[in-house]
Design an enzyme around this catalytic site. Sequence first.
Site, PDB file in Angstrom:
ATOM      1  N   GLU A 276     -17.240  50.939  22.500  1.00  0.00           N
ATOM      2  CA  GLU A 276     -16.339  51.964  21.975  1.00  0.00           C
ATOM      3  C   GLU A 276     -16.334  51.822  20.456  1.00  0.00           C
ATOM      4  O   GLU A 276     -16.106  50.724  19.946  1.00  0.00           O
ATOM      5  CB  GLU A 276     -14.930  51.768  22.527  1.00  0.00           C
ATOM      6  CG  GLU A 276     -13.962  52.866  22.110  1.00  0.00           C
ATOM      7  CD  GLU A 276     -12.575  52.694  22.686  1.00  0.00           C
ATOM      8  OE1 GLU A 276     -11.686  53.465  22.300  1.00  0.00           O
ATOM      9  OE2 GLU A 276     -12.379  51.762  23.501  1.00  0.00           O
ATOM     10  N   ARG A 496     -16.681  36.828  30.447  1.00  0.00           N
ATOM     11  CA  ARG A 496     -16.617  37.084  29.012  1.00  0.00           C
ATOM     12  C   ARG A 496     -17.035  35.833  28.250  1.00  0.00           C
ATOM     13  O   ARG A 496     -16.947  34.716  28.769  1.00  0.00           O
ATOM     14  CB  ARG A 496     -15.188  37.435  28.593  1.00  0.00           C
ATOM     15  CG  ARG A 496     -14.705  38.781  29.061  1.00  0.00           C
ATOM     16  CD  ARG A 496     -13.234  38.942  28.714  1.00  0.00           C
ATOM     17  NE  ARG A 496     -13.034  38.944  27.272  1.00  0.00           N
ATOM     18  CZ  ARG A 496     -12.962  40.047  26.535  1.00  0.00           C
ATOM     19  NH1 ARG A 496     -13.097  41.222  27.097  1.00  0.00           N
ATOM     20  NH2 ARG A 496     -12.768  39.982  25.240  1.00  0.00           N
ATOM     21  N   LYS A 506      -9.983  42.858  19.911  1.00  0.00           N
ATOM     22  CA  LYS A 506     -10.119  43.832  18.822  1.00  0.00           C
ATOM     23  C   LYS A 506      -8.785  44.071  18.131  1.00  0.00           C
ATOM     24  O   LYS A 506      -8.727  44.266  16.915  1.00  0.00           O
ATOM     25  CB  LYS A 506     -10.679  45.157  19.363  1.00  0.00           C
ATOM     26  CG  LYS A 506     -12.184  45.168  19.497  1.00  0.00           C
ATOM     27  CD  LYS A 506     -12.680  46.559  19.814  1.00  0.00           C
ATOM     28  CE  LYS A 506     -14.200  46.599  19.911  1.00  0.00           C
ATOM     29  NZ  LYS A 506     -14.705  47.934  20.254  1.00  0.00           N
TER      30      LYS A 506
END
Length: 793
Positions: A276, A496, A506
């Site tokens: 994104e 992850r 983020k």
Amino acid sequence: MGTKENNDREKMDLFVKIGLDERTARNTLANAKVTASLTAVIHEAGVVDGCNKTVGNLLYMAATKFPASALKHRPTMLQYVVSSKIKNPTQLEAALSFLGTDGSESFNVNAFEEACGIGVDVSVEEIECAVEEVLNENKEAILEQRYRINVGNLCGQVRKKQPWADAKTVKQMIDDKLHGLLGERTAADDEKPSRKKKEKPVKVEEQVVAISTSAQPPEEELNPFTIFPQPEENMKVHTEIYFSNGTIWRPHNTKEKLERHLAVTGGKVFTRFPPEPNGYLHIGHAKAMFVDFGLAKERDGCCYLRFDDTNPEAEKKEYIDHIEEIVQWMGWKPFKITYTSDYFQDLYDLAVELIRRGHAYVDHQLPEEIKEYREKKMNSPWRDRPTEESLKLFDDMRKGKIDEGKATLRMKQDMQSDNYNMYDLIAYRIKFTPHPRAGDKWCIYPSYDYAHCTVDSLENITHSLCTLEFETRRASYYWLLEALDLYHPYVWEYSRLNITNTVMSKRKLNRLVTEKWVDGWDDPRLMTLAGLRRRGVTPTSINTFVRGIGITRSDNSLIRLDRLEYHIREEMNRTAPRAMVVLRPLKVVITNLEGGSVIHLDAKKWPDASTDNASTFYKAPFTNVVYIEDSDFRIKDSKDYYGLAPGKSVLLRYAFPIKCTEVIYGDDKETILEIRAEYDPSKKSKPKGVLHWVAQPSAGTDPLKVEVRLFDKLFKSENPAEVDDWLGDLNPLSKEVITDAYAVPSLCSAVVGDRFQFERLGYFAVDPDSTPEKLIFNRTVTLRDSYTKGGSK
């Protein structure tokens, strides 16, 4: 006072005049790029003699965030700030966003002023009305949480209703009305809520030792991609993935559907890396790239770089450009670059089909109502509305006839499922926000849960690979593709990448950057890929590190930072030439060497330098004034000390033994000004200690002066994400700037990105802040660490 000090003082005064506090002004001076940008902005705005603090803060914001593509329009925009037509951060953010997307060549003044709310005055009465609406909408939560309610969230809801309202007025009004509703704060209001214990506490990966320095760790020799099936197997049952609730979700393609897919792809592997564009990529994305691009490369397939741009409020061209550039820097070449917005029409048409098939409906519940109904596993009152009615309403949503927040399109899934991600997820929301690429064509935007799997199928992705937090969404992923009778990719989740002593959220990274806790997205202390690159880390070492970790589903451990540093060190030991730099110089005058004489010595660039190959050496001048590290001298000697001391000898590397004969003190009788020594030109003495050094290149001429930046762990705790005050856990010693280090002359030709091993100090890279007048080096990694028994010297 020197020229630099005068310049810094002048700039400091300039920054204080526009209302910056001294701490912010000092932090600005430490960043050459921000200093230059803010100075230019102040002159362009015509406020060299000062301005009020509100205008000054907006100018600072403009200096740090102004889009590079629209610099020629900056003076014009600054006049809006100085004249108070742009009077708050919200308006300025809107201005910067407008210029970043529409202002690279020219911009329409009317459109600009409309986008920024120029001339819009929101009255106190209008603010009060919006505040009361928000408080009424959140009244139940307010009464339950009292003063623990997130006031910032309430302010954000008011800003959505009145985007140009004064933020301070909104905050004050909310505080006043909360006090009127709740009364005085009590002791219970100030108690911290108890934290629930996690079922799986995060464990730090056990320290690995005894890794050979002459060969790669065994895991790097393994092929991590053998776990994935071939494209033609995407109709078979794969039994290795089980969910915690016992349900197994797998692709269920018919033979005909799979054959149509294989005919398009030619049987090749198709993957996608789908970031994104709302921030800079970090090392966790490096793992995702390795998995997505790596599988395609290993199987001779194709990998898309697909921008998941369904949220027009959060996306910026700056992030898109960064992602494209960093993907290439990491060594990956996309098969195609696509955007989810490329498929907006296809996604809309499929949503209409979903409604026609009875699998979606237009809903009017508010977010808090949806949350409440989901928790109670209750159907929405509009779930069973007629199909034609939903089709009409969805068309009205598309045409902008329904206000934002008043309707959504929801998928009719399974409200009785054990999986929360099957509770009629939202497929479309109304947002009257222009899209960076699609413009104002759309006022409805698809959700991730609707668009992600659909575009995977439209792009004929064979392997949809993502991290474990998306595991429970696999049910919805396959439900939607089955409901639309679309091809099913093979979905697989992996753990992850979490590393000690850092954060990779983020949201937290954005706070560190925007609140100036670090020096931008490419601060070398961050685990952003831009930061790692600036620090001197190479894509090869990052990819080797990721390959060594493997593609597993174990999600309860942190990877130690020194494991990454091991791979960085291993590569730089092979590729970085040696040089000598003295960080904190202590002057040594050699009394038995004539003042004007210069001996040019051969110093090794590489440990295995050959006398037959001159390129493996560099010239180091040796004169009667040399500099050593001040930590390499002591007044009191000891048996376990190998540095210089009164009456003691050491060997200057590549040069001669020297013996300390005298210590010269300052007026305070404590500060050592210089050391007097004699050298042994015959080299007959064999001292145990070996020191690096830098000499004056000629009599009375200082050595090459360089700046060196030393970086350490950004956070004190191994897992700052679990610390209540995570910002309070920042390591105050994470950065040290040494402005007056001395280097050998051969380094004067170094350029940005060049990497070196500074003998006895570590591995360093030339920073982009370097100028023709002064080189700046970042320490990439130290010479040794506890991850290995050995290490390079």
